[in-house]
Design an enzyme around this catalytic site. Structure first.
Site, PDB file in Angstrom:
ATOM      1  N   ARG A 156      84.442  11.903 -32.141  1.00  0.00           N
ATOM      2  CA  ARG A 156      84.547  11.656 -30.699  1.00  0.00           C
ATOM      3  C   ARG A 156      85.647  10.632 -30.483  1.00  0.00           C
ATOM      4  O   ARG A 156      85.877   9.770 -31.353  1.00  0.00           O
ATOM      5  CB  ARG A 156      83.210  11.115 -30.191  1.00  0.00           C
ATOM      6  CG  ARG A 156      83.129  10.925 -28.696  1.00  0.00           C
ATOM      7  CD  ARG A 156      81.782  10.306 -28.327  1.00  0.00           C
ATOM      8  NE  ARG A 156      81.548  10.317 -26.902  1.00  0.00           N
ATOM      9  CZ  ARG A 156      80.521   9.723 -26.307  1.00  0.00           C
ATOM     10  NH1 ARG A 156      79.604   9.095 -27.046  1.00  0.00           N
ATOM     11  NH2 ARG A 156      80.374   9.758 -24.997  1.00  0.00           N
ATOM     12  N   SER A 170      80.105   3.330 -26.157  1.00  0.00           N
ATOM     13  CA  SER A 170      78.764   3.766 -26.543  1.00  0.00           C
ATOM     14  C   SER A 170      78.176   2.865 -27.626  1.00  0.00           C
ATOM     15  O   SER A 170      76.996   2.509 -27.594  1.00  0.00           O
ATOM     16  CB  SER A 170      78.829   5.216 -27.034  1.00  0.00           C
ATOM     17  OG  SER A 170      77.544   5.710 -27.305  1.00  0.00           O
ATOM     18  N   THR A 200      76.107  12.375 -32.970  1.00  0.00           N
ATOM     19  CA  THR A 200      75.408  12.776 -34.188  1.00  0.00           C
ATOM     20  C   THR A 200      74.100  13.510 -33.890  1.00  0.00           C
ATOM     21  O   THR A 200      73.850  14.592 -34.414  1.00  0.00           O
ATOM     22  CB  THR A 200      75.072  11.523 -35.033  1.00  0.00           C
ATOM     23  OG1 THR A 200      76.115  10.567 -34.873  1.00  0.00           O
ATOM     24  CG2 THR A 200      74.867  11.884 -36.477  1.00  0.00           C
ATOM     25  N   MET A 248      67.988  16.940 -23.289  1.00  0.00           N
ATOM     26  CA  MET A 248      67.746  15.993 -24.382  1.00  0.00           C
ATOM     27  C   MET A 248      67.348  14.608 -23.859  1.00  0.00           C
ATOM     28  O   MET A 248      66.603  13.879 -24.491  1.00  0.00           O
ATOM     29  CB  MET A 248      68.979  15.898 -25.292  1.00  0.00           C
ATOM     30  CG  MET A 248      69.086  17.075 -26.251  1.00  0.00           C
ATOM     31  SD  MET A 248      70.476  16.974 -27.420  1.00  0.00           S
ATOM     32  CE  MET A 248      70.089  15.499 -28.369  1.00  0.00           C
ATOM     33  N   LYS A 305      77.793   7.007 -32.939  1.00  0.00           N
ATOM     34  CA  LYS A 305      77.982   7.273 -31.504  1.00  0.00           C
ATOM     35  C   LYS A 305      78.913   8.431 -31.170  1.00  0.00           C
ATOM     36  O   LYS A 305      79.330   8.604 -30.024  1.00  0.00           O
ATOM     37  CB  LYS A 305      78.432   6.013 -30.731  1.00  0.00           C
ATOM     38  CG  LYS A 305      77.623   4.784 -30.981  1.00  0.00           C
ATOM     39  CD  LYS A 305      76.149   5.033 -31.128  1.00  0.00           C
ATOM     40  CE  LYS A 305      75.464   5.348 -29.820  1.00  0.00           C
ATOM     41  NZ  LYS A 305      74.010   5.664 -30.096  1.00  0.00           N
ATOM     42  N   HIS A 308      76.200   8.373 -41.811  1.00  0.00           N
ATOM     43  CA  HIS A 308      77.409   7.794 -41.212  1.00  0.00           C
ATOM     44  C   HIS A 308      78.359   7.281 -42.292  1.00  0.00           C
ATOM     45  O   HIS A 308      79.304   6.560 -41.998  1.00  0.00           O
ATOM     46  CB  HIS A 308      77.051   6.618 -40.295  1.00  0.00           C
ATOM     47  CG  HIS A 308      76.360   6.994 -39.027  1.00  0.00           C
ATOM     48  ND1 HIS A 308      76.749   8.051 -38.244  1.00  0.00           N
ATOM     49  CD2 HIS A 308      75.305   6.421 -38.379  1.00  0.00           C
ATOM     50  CE1 HIS A 308      75.962   8.125 -37.180  1.00  0.00           C
ATOM     51  NE2 HIS A 308      75.077   7.154 -37.238  1.00  0.00           N
TER      52      HIS A 308
HETATM   53  P1  A3P Z   1      76.934   7.679 -24.566  1.00  0.00           P
HETATM   54  O1  A3P Z   1      76.444   6.317 -24.993  1.00  0.00           O
HETATM   55  O2  A3P Z   1      78.388   7.678 -24.240  1.00  0.00           O
HETATM   56  O3  A3P Z   1      76.114   8.275 -23.481  1.00  0.00           O
HETATM   57  P2  A3P Z   1      74.972   9.306 -31.702  1.00  0.00           P
HETATM   58  O4  A3P Z   1      73.932  10.384 -31.730  1.00  0.00           O
HETATM   59  O5  A3P Z   1      76.079   9.548 -32.675  1.00  0.00           O
HETATM   60  O6  A3P Z   1      74.372   7.951 -31.791  1.00  0.00           O
HETATM   61  O7  A3P Z   1      75.741   9.410 -30.298  1.00  0.00           O
HETATM   62  C1  A3P Z   1      75.119   9.029 -29.088  1.00  0.00           C
HETATM   63  C2  A3P Z   1      76.022   9.397 -27.953  1.00  0.00           C
HETATM   64  O8  A3P Z   1      76.014  10.838 -27.791  1.00  0.00           O
HETATM   65  C3  A3P Z   1      75.581   8.825 -26.599  1.00  0.00           C
HETATM   66  O9  A3P Z   1      76.787   8.653 -25.849  1.00  0.00           O
HETATM   67  C4  A3P Z   1      74.729   9.971 -26.068  1.00  0.00           C
HETATM   68  O10 A3P Z   1      74.523   9.964 -24.683  1.00  0.00           O
HETATM   69  C5  A3P Z   1      75.592  11.157 -26.481  1.00  0.00           C
HETATM   70  N1  A3P Z   1      74.842  12.417 -26.478  1.00  0.00           N
HETATM   71  C6  A3P Z   1      73.678  12.682 -27.118  1.00  0.00           C
HETATM   72  N2  A3P Z   1      73.257  13.917 -26.826  1.00  0.00           N
HETATM   73  C7  A3P Z   1      74.169  14.441 -25.973  1.00  0.00           C
HETATM   74  C8  A3P Z   1      74.262  15.708 -25.302  1.00  0.00           C
HETATM   75  N3  A3P Z   1      73.342  16.636 -25.424  1.00  0.00           N
HETATM   76  N4  A3P Z   1      75.348  15.907 -24.501  1.00  0.00           N
HETATM   77  C9  A3P Z   1      76.289  14.946 -24.356  1.00  0.00           C
HETATM   78  N5  A3P Z   1      76.234  13.745 -24.956  1.00  0.00           N
HETATM   79  C10 A3P Z   1      75.185  13.498 -25.758  1.00  0.00           C
END
Ligand code: A3P
Length: 296
Positions: free
Chosen positions: A131, A139, A51, A233, A48, A109
């Site tokens: 983060r 998240s 990635t 995205m 989260k 991870h």
């Molecule tokens: P939130 O749940 O706070 O919205 P991972 O890819 O490590 O699983 O992380 C997912 C988190 O990154 C989610 O956070 C998601 O919304 C955020 N995220 C993914 N793409 C993003 C982007 N382009 N800009 C900002 N946050 C992003």
């Protein structure tokens, strides 16, 4: 149905002192013997941390822009998840990677101590994305709710405690971010902060490009920043996880592209929880020079 959800959810069990869901490391030996290649690029993070965002950025940089491949192949396939077991959606991460032509992009991870040694032996470039702990907590909680193949998070209060004590998948956030921080100068590792990309995406994309040895035109950088923005995205089926079957990930419960903000923790932690968190944080982070921002 609820019954189906219960049946599918795995439990956590210790692997090398780290709690892992059984959907990971089902074949630990296969992962440990994974053969990295020197032109593999590895994206590592605690879950989260952003990635998939970093994967999209790195993939665009390596391909020199938003190519047809980027636009038509789900990111889950463009950057196989090293330690994930086979599912109804995809073969295992190791199988996908072994079948993938170079140069490969690898998602992981894993904590430092569990990364297959072949990545170190081959001096692979690693981009680590970190983060702040409280936004990751929120998240991760919502992710568990929607991700039917993840362990049951329990109530928010229960998850809060488990997260603080490191009793969640991939273990303690504190251990993960600090151990990767500690070795960043001993290997080709670029340590990037989610909050920095939010604040200045052009600067951070350029920084990643420099690390990867890529020189990109200004308009290509802009195109990449635009393509990897939250709003783009969120609506892009190749990046928003909508290709995942609902039996594995129920996006009605919580979107994968949920909020994408710095400081959403303020909407979820109670005052008491925040105090408790800060107290623990101070102790756990006392010895590190690593500094993360939980607001901008
Ligand atoms: P939130 O749940 O706070 O919205 P991972 O890819 O490590 O699983 O992380 C997912 C988190 O990154 C989610 O956070 C998601 O919304 C955020 N995220 C993914 N793409 C993003 C982007 N382009 N800009 C900002 N946050 C992003």
């Amino acid at each position: 149905s609820g019954c189906y959800l219960k049946m599918k959810r795995p439990s956590l069990h210790m692997v090398d002192g780290v709690p892992m869901a059984s959907t990971f490391l089902e074949t630990t030996g296969k992962i440990q013997n994974f053969q990295a290649k020197s032109d593999d690029v590895l994206i590592v993070s605690y879950p989260k941390a952003g990635t998939m965002w970093m994967i999209e950025i790195v993939d665009c940089i390596r391909r020199g822009g938003v190519t047809k491949e980027i636009q038509t192949v789900p990111n889950l396939r463009r950057a196989p998840f090293l330690e994930i077991a086979a599912s109804e959606l995809l073969p295992s991460g190791v199988d996908l990677l072994e079948a993938m032509p170079s140069p490969r992009l690898v998602k992981s991870h894993l904590p430092v101590k569990m990364l297959p040694r072949s990545f170190w032996d081959n001096n692979c470039k690693i981009v680590y994305i970190a983060r702040n702990a409280k936004d990751v907590l929120v998240s991760y909680y919502f992710f568990h709710k929607s991700r039917v193949a993840a362990p049951d998070p329990g109530t928010w209060e229960e998850f809060f405690e488990n997260y603080l004590s490191g009793n969640v998948g991939f273990g303690s956030w504190f251990d993960h971010v600090t151990t990767w921080w500690d070795i960043r100068e001993k290997h080709p590792i670029l340590y990037v902060f989610y909050e920095d990309i939010i604040q200045d995406p052009v600067r951070e994309v350029q920084r990643v490009a420099r690390f990867l040895g890529k020189t990109l035109e200004k308009d290509v950088i802009s195109e990449i920043v635009e393509h990897t923005s939250f709003n783009k995205m969120k609506d892009n089926p190749m990046t928003n996880h909508s290709t995942m079957p609902p039996s594995m990930m129920n996006l009605q419960i919580s979107r994968f592209m949920r909020k994408g903000k710095v400081g959403d923790w303020k909407n979820h932690l109670t005052v008491a929880q925040n105090e408790r968190f800060e107290e623990e944080y101070k102790q756990r982070m006392a010895k590190t020079s690593l500094h993360l921002r939980d607001e901008l």
